[in-house]
Design an enzyme around this catalytic site. Structure first.
Site, PDB file in Angstrom:
ATOM      1  N   ARG A 137       0.850  -1.194   0.000  1.00  0.00           N
ATOM      2  CA  ARG A 137       0.000   0.000   0.000  1.00  0.00           C
ATOM      3  C   ARG A 137       0.880   1.237   0.000  1.00  0.00           C
ATOM      4  NH1 ARG A 137      -2.643  -1.016   5.596  1.00  0.00           N
ATOM      5  NH2 ARG A 137      -0.541  -1.861   5.833  1.00  0.00           N
ATOM      6  N   GLU A 138       0.597   2.181  -0.850  1.00  0.00           N
ATOM      7  CA  GLU A 138       1.379   3.426  -0.813  1.00  0.00           C
ATOM      8  C   GLU A 138       1.179   4.063   0.558  1.00  0.00           C
ATOM      9  OE1 GLU A 138       0.915   6.093  -4.113  1.00  0.00           O
ATOM     10  OE2 GLU A 138       0.801   4.422  -5.536  1.00  0.00           O
ATOM     11  N   ASN A 195      -7.261  -7.045  -4.932  1.00  0.00           N
ATOM     12  CA  ASN A 195      -7.589  -5.622  -5.095  1.00  0.00           C
ATOM     13  C   ASN A 195      -9.058  -5.419  -5.417  1.00  0.00           C
ATOM     14  OD1 ASN A 195      -5.083  -4.740  -4.451  1.00  0.00           O
ATOM     15  ND2 ASN A 195      -4.558  -3.953  -6.477  1.00  0.00           N
ATOM     16  N   GLY A 251      -9.204   5.870  -4.938  1.00  0.00           N
ATOM     17  CA  GLY A 251      -8.445   6.385  -6.081  1.00  0.00           C
ATOM     18  C   GLY A 251      -7.148   5.602  -6.148  1.00  0.00           C
ATOM     19  N   CYS A 280      -3.929   1.740  -8.463  1.00  0.00           N
ATOM     20  CA  CYS A 280      -4.185   0.292  -8.492  1.00  0.00           C
ATOM     21  C   CYS A 280      -5.651  -0.099  -8.579  1.00  0.00           C
ATOM     22  CB  CYS A 280      -3.525  -0.364  -7.288  1.00  0.00           C
ATOM     23  SG  CYS A 280      -1.740  -0.177  -7.342  1.00  0.00           S
ATOM     24  N   LYS A 301      -7.517   0.722 -11.824  1.00  0.00           N
ATOM     25  CA  LYS A 301      -6.909  -0.016 -12.953  1.00  0.00           C
ATOM     26  C   LYS A 301      -7.216  -1.500 -12.860  1.00  0.00           C
ATOM     27  CE  LYS A 301      -2.377  -0.748 -12.540  1.00  0.00           C
ATOM     28  NZ  LYS A 301      -2.005  -2.191 -12.543  1.00  0.00           N
ATOM     29  N   LYS A 325      -4.781   9.461  -0.923  1.00  0.00           N
ATOM     30  CA  LYS A 325      -4.889   8.944   0.460  1.00  0.00           C
ATOM     31  C   LYS A 325      -3.789   9.611   1.254  1.00  0.00           C
ATOM     32  CE  LYS A 325      -2.796   4.962   1.363  1.00  0.00           C
ATOM     33  NZ  LYS A 325      -2.290   3.566   1.350  1.00  0.00           N
TER      34      LYS A 325
HETATM   35  C1  UDX Z   1      -3.885  -0.888  -2.786  1.00  0.00           C
HETATM   36  C2  UDX Z   1      -3.909  -2.212  -2.043  1.00  0.00           C
HETATM   37  O1  UDX Z   1      -4.272  -1.987  -0.689  1.00  0.00           O
HETATM   38  C3  UDX Z   1      -2.514  -2.862  -2.097  1.00  0.00           C
HETATM   39  O2  UDX Z   1      -2.554  -4.128  -1.463  1.00  0.00           O
HETATM   40  C4  UDX Z   1      -2.108  -3.024  -3.562  1.00  0.00           C
HETATM   41  O3  UDX Z   1      -0.819  -3.600  -3.655  1.00  0.00           O
HETATM   42  C5  UDX Z   1      -2.122  -1.683  -4.258  1.00  0.00           C
HETATM   43  O4  UDX Z   1      -3.422  -1.067  -4.144  1.00  0.00           O
HETATM   44  P1  UDX Z   1      -3.114   1.590  -2.334  1.00  0.00           P
HETATM   45  O5  UDX Z   1      -3.951   1.868  -3.539  1.00  0.00           O
HETATM   46  O6  UDX Z   1      -1.734   2.099  -2.270  1.00  0.00           O
HETATM   47  O7  UDX Z   1      -2.998  -0.042  -2.116  1.00  0.00           O
HETATM   48  O8  UDX Z   1      -3.867   2.173  -1.043  1.00  0.00           O
HETATM   49  P2  UDX Z   1      -5.062   1.655  -0.118  1.00  0.00           P
HETATM   50  O9  UDX Z   1      -4.679   1.946   1.263  1.00  0.00           O
HETATM   51  O10 UDX Z   1      -5.479   0.293  -0.478  1.00  0.00           O
HETATM   52  O11 UDX Z   1      -6.279   2.690  -0.502  1.00  0.00           O
HETATM   53  C6  UDX Z   1      -6.786   2.651  -1.806  1.00  0.00           C
HETATM   54  C7  UDX Z   1      -7.907   3.686  -1.889  1.00  0.00           C
HETATM   55  O12 UDX Z   1      -9.033   3.247  -1.123  1.00  0.00           O
HETATM   56  C8  UDX Z   1      -7.532   5.073  -1.352  1.00  0.00           C
HETATM   57  O13 UDX Z   1      -8.069   6.068  -2.224  1.00  0.00           O
HETATM   58  C9  UDX Z   1      -8.244   5.132  -0.003  1.00  0.00           C
HETATM   59  O14 UDX Z   1      -8.616   6.453   0.335  1.00  0.00           O
HETATM   60  C10 UDX Z   1      -9.483   4.294  -0.284  1.00  0.00           C
HETATM   61  N1  UDX Z   1     -10.073   3.698   0.912  1.00  0.00           N
HETATM   62  C11 UDX Z   1      -9.334   2.795   1.626  1.00  0.00           C
HETATM   63  C12 UDX Z   1     -11.378   4.024   1.267  1.00  0.00           C
HETATM   64  O15 UDX Z   1     -12.031   4.836   0.607  1.00  0.00           O
HETATM   65  N2  UDX Z   1     -11.929   3.437   2.363  1.00  0.00           N
HETATM   66  C13 UDX Z   1     -11.238   2.546   3.125  1.00  0.00           C
HETATM   67  O16 UDX Z   1     -11.774   2.075   4.128  1.00  0.00           O
HETATM   68  C14 UDX Z   1      -9.893   2.216   2.759  1.00  0.00           C
END
Ligand code: UDX
Length: 431
Positions: free
Chosen positions: A154-155, A208, A257, A260, A263, A319
């Site tokens: 996760r970023e 994902n 957003g 990942c 996409k 995020k």
């Molecule tokens: C994600 C996956 O978690 C990770 O395992 C994969 O390798 C890459 O994609 P990332 O996109 O970096 O990681 O962030 P993540 O923390 O998963 O959040 C993704 C999006 O979901 C963000 O925009 C975040 O704001 C949103 N989100 C997350 C929500 O809206 N609600 C939540 O409860 C959690």
């Protein structure tokens, strides 16, 4: 072990740093000499907490190197990771140009007994294709393995995630490939799933897509809760204690957003369609996600008479703890408001100049209170910790109107009401 990693983006760079941290000798390769020079000087081209220290420590210990000499790095490696980008094309297909280009570039120089590990997120069947490309160059000349080893980083917490994986997934056509990767990861004590190439590739997409589905579920629930005067945060708490559901990814708001989820969900829908399966569930996940940001726009416009005025945006990144604005909901919301002639001021603790790659005519303020001076509506788009400790008494004296739209349900409605603010979240109840 001697490891080479092709691609020094989020995934390649963090994977390289963390493999060197557990004792391997890692060479990260990129075709951009400027990027390699920057990394050799210890300068990191991305914002990722904890990456700086782990990179410098392992460079100093001579376990981590950077080069644009792909041939030399490939020749020296026992394991070669392909970790280049697989962006989404206009049609929703995954663009595999870079992945196949790397396979063609390295094939002539592979050592006997090398393992090629595909870390990039690739559709089912891609590792098989890479195997064919290498076979076409080398025939039976060398013994090698192509394995699938997807990442789940996760970023904003990628270093932690790389050092503490919930599980390691390895797809391989034979035991040798599995054994090499288990040796590589022998310092980890998490479950290692040994499976086929296709299953490993699909686990990444399914992971994902499920997380995105969970987010769209709680967002859809928040829209219903808003109509029934039920607070969605109570629902998240109440269902999240069920071990089968779990408390994570139940934060309702403006939706997901990043580079990942959008996409990968689109890629799975497209892959399913090519196999004659209409993945309606994931289409609805996309629909719900796209509608959340439209709801925020309407909530903001509701408080702007004749749709005139100015809005202060708190947070631009997709995020917290990242400077990444790819597919950030803030982009859509800001552009929609600008189309109505609304003046936008914004503040993000980390996103600075890169905002202009996505949005123009925005005043990206240097400190948070400047972004709120004289505005008619405040909209919180990213739940950065700094926004949870703001001086709302001070803000009361700065704004033109006291209205807060909390797109991440991150703020305390009662506290804001006590300062005389109108508060609107996503499925929140103020009592
Ligand atoms: C994600 C996956 O978690 C990770 O395992 C994969 O390798 C890459 O994609 P990332 O996109 O970096 O990681 O962030 P993540 O923390 O998963 O959040 C993704 C999006 O979901 C963000 O925009 C975040 O704001 C949103 N989100 C997350 C929500 O809206 N609600 C939540 O409860 C959690």
């Amino acid at each position: 072990m001697k490891v080479s990693i092709v691609g020094t983006g989020y995934v390649g760079l963090i994977t390289g740093c963390c493999l060197s941290e557990i004792g391997h000798v890692v060479t990260c390769i990129d075709k951009d000499p400027n990027k390699i020079q920057q990394l050799q000087n210890g300068n990191i081209p991305i914002y990722e907490p904890d990456l700086d220290s782990i990179l410098k420590k392992n460079m100093e210990s001579n376990r981590l190197f950077f080069t644009d000499d792909i041939i030399g790095a490939v020749r020296a490696a026992e394991v070669i990771f392909i970790a280049v980008g697989t962006p989404m094309s206009e049609s929703g297909d995954v663009d595999l140009t870079s992945v196949y280009a790397v396979a063609n570039d390295i094939a002539p120089y592979l050592n006997n007994n090398v393992t090629i590990a595909i870390k990039s997120t690739v559709p089912v069947g891609t590792c098989e294709e890479i195997n064919k490309i290498i076979r076409s160059f080398r025939g039976e000349e060398i013994v090698y393995n192509v394995v699938s080893n997807p990442e789940f980083l996760r970023e904003g917490s990628a270093v932690y995630d790389a050092m503490n994986p919930d599980r390691i997934i390895i797809g391989s056509t034979d035991q040798r490939g599995l054994d090499v990767m288990k040796q590589l990861y022998n310092k980890y004590n998490c479950p290692i799933i040994e499976t086929t190439l296709n299953a490993s590739e699909m686990i990444k997409y399914a992971s994902n897509a499920f997380l995105a589905t969970k987010i769209s579920f709680i967002n859809a629930m928040s829209n219903l809760c808003e109509k029934l005067d039920v607070d969605i945060t109570m629902i998240s708490k109440g269902i999240g204690l069920d071990k089968r559901i779990g408390p994570h990814f139940l934060n309702a708001g403006v939706g997901y957003g990043g580079s990942c989820f959008p996409k990968d969900v689109k890629a799975l829908i497209t892959a399913a369609k090519e196999e004659g399966y209409d993945f309606k569930l994931l289409k609805e996940v996309e629909e719900v996600n796209a509608s959340q940001r439209k709801i925020i726009v309407q909530k903001v416009l509701k408080y702007l008479l004749n749709k005139q005025g100015s809005v202060g945006v708190l947070g631009l990144a997709f995020k917290p703890n990242t400077d990444d604005m790819r597919e950030a909901p803030s982009i859509f919301v800001i552009k929609q408001l600008q189309e109505h002639g609304i003046e936008i001021k914004a503040y993000d603790p980390i996103v600075k100049e890169q905002v202009y790659n996505h949005i123009t005519n925005i005043k990206n303020c240097k400190e948070v209170y400047g972004a709120l001076e004289g505005v008619d509506v405040i909209v919180l788009m990213t739940e950065w910790p700094i926004f949870l400790e703001l001086d709302w008494e001070k803000i009361s004296g700065l704004v033109r109107k006291k209205v807060v739209i909390d797109a991440r349900n991150a703020l305390n409605p009662m506290m804001l009401k006590n300062y005389g603010f109108i508060y609107e979240g996503m499925g929140r109840v103020i009592n």
